[in-house]
Design a protein around this motif. Structure first.
Motif, PDB file in Angstrom:
ATOM      1  N   THR A   1      -9.252 -20.117 -16.105  1.00 26.27           N
ATOM      2  CA  THR A   1      -9.668 -21.003 -17.195  1.00 26.27           C
ATOM      3  C   THR A   1     -10.658 -22.052 -16.697  1.00 26.27           C
ATOM      4  O   THR A   1     -11.657 -22.337 -17.366  1.00 26.27           O
TER       5      THR A   1
ATOM      6  N   LEU B   1     -14.470 -22.710 -18.040  1.00 23.43           N
ATOM      7  CA  LEU B   1     -14.943 -24.015 -18.519  1.00 23.43           C
ATOM      8  C   LEU B   1     -16.171 -24.473 -17.745  1.00 23.43           C
ATOM      9  O   LEU B   1     -17.139 -24.973 -18.337  1.00 23.43           O
TER      10      LEU B   1
ATOM     11  N   THR C   1     -19.215 -22.371 -18.822  1.00 20.24           N
ATOM     12  CA  THR C   1     -19.662 -22.693 -20.172  1.00 20.24           C
ATOM     13  C   THR C   1     -20.387 -24.025 -20.215  1.00 20.24           C
ATOM     14  O   THR C   1     -21.480 -24.139 -20.793  1.00 20.24           O
TER      15      THR C   1
ATOM     16  N   SER D   1     -15.632 -19.909 -22.135  1.00 18.56           N
ATOM     17  CA  SER D   1     -14.441 -20.538 -22.705  1.00 18.56           C
ATOM     18  C   SER D   1     -14.011 -19.894 -24.011  1.00 18.56           C
ATOM     19  O   SER D   1     -12.803 -19.761 -24.283  1.00 18.56           O
TER      20      SER D   1
ATOM     21  N   ARG E   1     -12.082 -16.917 -23.273  1.00 15.72           N
ATOM     22  CA  ARG E   1     -10.789 -17.304 -22.707  1.00 15.72           C
ATOM     23  C   ARG E   1      -9.826 -17.742 -23.806  1.00 15.72           C
ATOM     24  O   ARG E   1      -8.631 -17.416 -23.767  1.00 15.72           O
TER      25      ARG E   1
ATOM     26  N   VAL F   1      -7.576 -25.467 -24.270  1.00 16.96           N
ATOM     27  CA  VAL F   1      -8.972 -25.186 -23.903  1.00 16.96           C
ATOM     28  C   VAL F   1      -9.914 -25.695 -24.992  1.00 16.96           C
ATOM     29  O   VAL F   1     -10.959 -26.295 -24.700  1.00 16.96           O
TER      30      VAL F   1
END
Length: 294
Positions: A83, A87, A90, A249, A252, A268
């Protein structure tokens, strides 16, 4: 004998016609304050209700869902290696694309407003294609042009460059369309006056044109960044969604939802929301400072 009483300072005076002064009723409005008319009040109420239903309540729901899982769930989600990598990819790619759009978008807007050339109308239409084209179709087009069977000989499929390229495609019009109308309304006589006083083109742009365009550039940059970090359709085919490499993201979040972990997906999403708000605030502060300095 009639006694004349001198007027008291600050007291209301009778008009010269001898009629008594009109009695004042009601409260005086505070200096600089305005009262909404009934029509304006209804319009404001409808706007607030519409905004709350479409934007405010869903955002609050995301934060509530995030808090429902508690701090341990939130922290374990965002510190998860996969994750965290999504992030980072992105946010960094969205920032890079926004920086490119600030420069190239302003340049394209300048060309469209200040220059005349064959095919100008066609270029105006082409710029708006990312607005009208479904994102999954955009992803298929990008895969065709820049995938393994690229007619251009450029293959960026399953690489970080694919993410950058997809973000760049969907965010192209934002800065152009926010800067273009402001640039078109600028008074050319001010630039001519500066040139007559010996200012160079660079000085004229930096001291006269850029401060006027800065709010529009900042608005376009904020829209570009927000669109970039939330993009899914245009890159899902080209990037390959490889964990720790090209997974973003939005993919995800979808993975968490498919696995039934709604709290992690909300965590998230809340991080992306907070990052977007932070970027918007920073851009607003920067554009205000640039406008004041001129």
């Amino acid at each position: 004998m009639t006694t004349t009483v001198p007027p008291v300072a600050g007291a209301p005076q009778a008009p010269a016609t001898g009629l008594p002064a009109p009695r004042r009723t009601g409260r005086r409005a505070a200096p600089g304050s305005t009262r909404l008319t009934p029509t304006a009040g209804v319009g404001l109420g409808v706007a607030l209700i519409w905004f709350s239903a479409l934007a405010l309540l869903p955002l609050i729901a995301v934060l509530v869902e995030t808090s429902a899982g508690g701090w341990p769930v939130f922290w374990s989600t965002i510190t998860n290696a996969q994750t965290a990598a999504a992030l980072r990819l992105t946010i960094t790619q969205a920032l890079a694309v926004t920086a490119v759009n600030v420069v190239m978008g302003t340049l394209i807007a300048w060309v469209l407003v200040r220059d005349k050339f064959p095919g100008k109308r066609a270029l105006e239409v082409l710029i708006d294609i990312p607005f009208a084209l479904p994102t999954i179709v955009a992803g298929l087009v990008l895969l065709t042009l820049y995938g393994p069977n690229s007619p251009l000989g450029v293959n960026v499929a399953n690489t970080r460059s694919a993410v950058f390229l997809a973000f760049l495609f969907v965010t192209l019009p934002f800065v152009v369309r926010t800067v273009q109308p402001v640039l078109a309304e600028l008074d050319r006589s001010v630039e001519e006056a500066a040139a007559s006083l010996g200012a160079s083109p660079l000085t004229t742009f930096r001291r006269i044109i850029l401060p006027a365009l800065t709010p529009a550039i900042a608005a376009g940059a904020a829209l570009s960044f927000a669109r970039g970090i939330s993009e899914y359709g245009s890159l899902v085919l080209l990037s390959g969604n490889l964990p720790m490499r090209t997974e973003v993201s939005s993919v995800r979040i979808l993975s968490y939802l498919e696995n039934g972990d709604q709290a992690a997906a909300a965590a998230v999403a809340s991080v992306l929301l907070l990052v977007s708000l932070l970027v918007i605030v920073v851009l607003d502060v920067l554009q205000r400072r640039m406008v004041r300095r001129g």
